[in-house]
Design an enzyme around this catalytic site. Structure first.
Site, mmCIF file in Angstrom:
data_model
loop_
_atom_site.group_PDB
_atom_site.id
_atom_site.type_symbol
_atom_site.label_atom_id
_atom_site.label_comp_id
_atom_site.label_asym_id
_atom_site.label_seq_id
_atom_site.Cartn_x
_atom_site.Cartn_y
_atom_site.Cartn_z
ATOM 1 N N ARG A 62 0.952 -1.302 0.134
ATOM 2 C CA ARG A 62 0.336 0.122 -0.026
ATOM 3 C C ARG A 62 0.933 1.065 0.410
ATOM 4 O O ARG A 62 0.417 2.465 -0.053
ATOM 5 C CB ARG A 62 -0.994 -0.228 1.206
ATOM 6 C CG ARG A 62 -1.661 -1.104 1.095
ATOM 7 C CD ARG A 62 -3.169 -1.216 1.918
ATOM 8 N NE ARG A 62 -3.825 -2.393 2.456
ATOM 9 C CZ ARG A 62 -5.256 -2.425 2.774
ATOM 10 N NH1 ARG A 62 -5.721 -1.435 3.421
ATOM 11 N NH2 ARG A 62 -5.351 -3.234 2.304
ATOM 12 N N TYR A 88 -10.981 7.747 -9.140
ATOM 13 C CA TYR A 88 -11.693 9.140 -9.341
ATOM 14 C C TYR A 88 -11.847 9.066 -7.552
ATOM 15 O O TYR A 88 -11.128 8.469 -6.554
ATOM 16 C CB TYR A 88 -13.653 8.126 -8.785
ATOM 17 C CG TYR A 88 -13.169 7.277 -8.221
ATOM 18 C CD1 TYR A 88 -14.283 7.419 -6.241
ATOM 19 C CD2 TYR A 88 -13.681 5.978 -8.675
ATOM 20 C CE1 TYR A 88 -14.306 6.042 -6.529
ATOM 21 C CE2 TYR A 88 -13.570 5.049 -8.176
ATOM 22 C CZ TYR A 88 -14.138 4.693 -6.375
ATOM 23 O OH TYR A 88 -13.903 3.581 -6.073
ATOM 24 N N PRO A 89 -11.826 10.425 -7.102
ATOM 25 C CA PRO A 89 -11.758 10.892 -5.605
ATOM 26 C C PRO A 89 -12.921 10.778 -4.690
ATOM 27 O O PRO A 89 -14.535 10.977 -5.643
ATOM 28 C CB PRO A 89 -11.015 12.428 -5.898
ATOM 29 C CG PRO A 89 -12.330 13.282 -6.980
ATOM 30 C CD PRO A 89 -12.190 11.906 -7.915
ATOM 31 N N MET A 90 -12.622 10.692 -3.237
ATOM 32 C CA MET A 90 -13.902 10.822 -2.966
ATOM 33 C C MET A 90 -13.599 11.122 -1.539
ATOM 34 O O MET A 90 -12.571 11.675 -1.035
ATOM 35 C CB MET A 90 -14.548 9.127 -2.874
ATOM 36 C CG MET A 90 -13.555 8.540 -2.083
ATOM 37 S SD MET A 90 -14.418 6.886 -1.119
ATOM 38 C CE MET A 90 -15.807 7.119 -0.637
ATOM 39 N N LYS A 96 -15.673 11.318 3.062
ATOM 40 C CA LYS A 96 -16.824 11.150 3.841
ATOM 41 C C LYS A 96 -17.400 12.209 3.760
ATOM 42 O O LYS A 96 -16.876 13.410 4.063
ATOM 43 C CB LYS A 96 -16.196 10.156 4.765
ATOM 44 C CG LYS A 96 -16.079 9.085 4.526
ATOM 45 C CD LYS A 96 -16.394 8.162 4.349
ATOM 46 C CE LYS A 96 -15.479 6.572 4.098
ATOM 47 N NZ LYS A 96 -16.425 5.758 3.737
ATOM 48 N N HIS A 120 -17.101 -3.033 4.235
ATOM 49 C CA HIS A 120 -16.451 -2.789 2.497
ATOM 50 C C HIS A 120 -15.016 -3.286 2.131
ATOM 51 O O HIS A 120 -14.953 -3.870 1.203
ATOM 52 C CB HIS A 120 -15.855 -1.110 3.183
ATOM 53 C CG HIS A 120 -15.470 -0.212 1.852
ATOM 54 N ND1 HIS A 120 -16.765 -0.268 0.716
ATOM 55 C CD2 HIS A 120 -14.981 0.162 0.892
ATOM 56 C CE1 HIS A 120 -16.839 0.727 0.001
ATOM 57 N NE2 HIS A 120 -15.362 0.763 0.193
ATOM 58 N N GLN A 178 -6.953 -2.787 -6.140
ATOM 59 C CA GLN A 178 -6.980 -0.967 -6.032
ATOM 60 C C GLN A 178 -5.860 -0.326 -4.853
ATOM 61 O O GLN A 178 -5.485 -0.918 -3.999
ATOM 62 C CB GLN A 178 -8.359 -1.325 -4.496
ATOM 63 C CG GLN A 178 -8.548 0.073 -4.281
ATOM 64 C CD GLN A 178 -9.243 0.212 -3.135
ATOM 65 O OE1 GLN A 178 -9.869 -0.471 -2.256
ATOM 66 N NE2 GLN A 178 -11.236 0.193 -2.936
ATOM 67 N N SER A 220 -20.418 3.195 2.424
ATOM 68 C CA SER A 220 -20.184 4.098 1.461
ATOM 69 C C SER A 220 -21.827 5.174 0.943
ATOM 70 O O SER A 220 -22.183 5.405 1.058
ATOM 71 C CB SER A 220 -20.254 2.975 0.245
ATOM 72 O OG SER A 220 -19.232 3.135 -0.057
#
Length: 203
Positions: free
Chosen positions: A88, A104-106, A108, A131, A144, A182
């Site tokens: 990671r 894509y950005p995200m 919370k 998740h 990912q 999500s």
């Protein structure tokens, strides 16, 4: 976005210069009209990353979007094997056999009815475990990479997916949106989707 005056050799030289400075550069052809090309660069030397940005513009490419984030280990990843933590922080990209590309950005949410940061840690950790379990159903089909961007860009994370095809990318995003973490708390930015391509093929 390529212009008629794009200097193909200068684009290639820009990437090669970054790679010679120990940066990884992943190139993709984007499908749709949001952009034509994508350059994903990873490296420890920030000036080299900045030089790549400048060199690509000088080669005639118009930058239609950009995103800045850093590799990190999530606070919910405690207890993972050392090799998983290392992957990671120091990913080797792109992965073999996964030519489909999505970024894509995200963030919370911080709304009154769904404030992620006012939710107790144990509840947040349980949702992230759910998740992760959903994502593991796609093991071998998707890689990912989640990178942190709080304070660095408009969203809190950047998500990059490498898949065996576009259908599996659609399926994993659709499936994960039903997880509570999500469904209640996720906010998503623009999706850029395409396929990995060598520099010579991008033009």
């Amino acid at each position: 976005t390529p212009r008629k005056s794009v200097d193909r050799d200068a684009v290639i030289n820009a990437v090669r210069t970054a790679e010679s400075a120990d940066c990884q550069v992943v190139t993709a052809a984007i499908i749709g009209h949001k952009a034509d090309l994508a350059f994903m660069a990873l490296g420890r030397d920030v000036p080299s990353l900045r030089r790549l940005q400048s060199d690509l513009q000088a080669a005639g490419l118009a930058i239609v979007d950009s995103y800045l984030s850093i590799t990190e280990v999530s606070e919910y990843a405690t207890g993972l094997p050392e090799h998983m933590l290392h992957d990671r922080l120091y990913p080797q990209l792109p992965p073999e056999g996964k030519p489909a590309f999505c970024f894509y950005p995200m963030s919370k949410r911080r709304e009154a009815h769904a404030n992620w940061y006012a939710t107790p840690y144990d509840d947040r950790r349980e949702m992230m475990m759910e998740h992760g379990k959903s994502g593991r159903a796609f093991a071998g089909k998707i890689l990912q990479l989640v990178t942190g961007s709080t304070g660095l860009d408009d969203y809190e994370w950047g998500v990059t997916l490498f898949g065996i095809n576009l259908e599996v990318i659609k399926d994993v995003v659709y499936t994960l949106r039903y997880d509570q973490g999500s469904a209640l708390y996720g906010e998503f930015g623009t999706f850029y989707v395409g396929y990995l391509a060598e520099l010579d093929d991008l033009f």
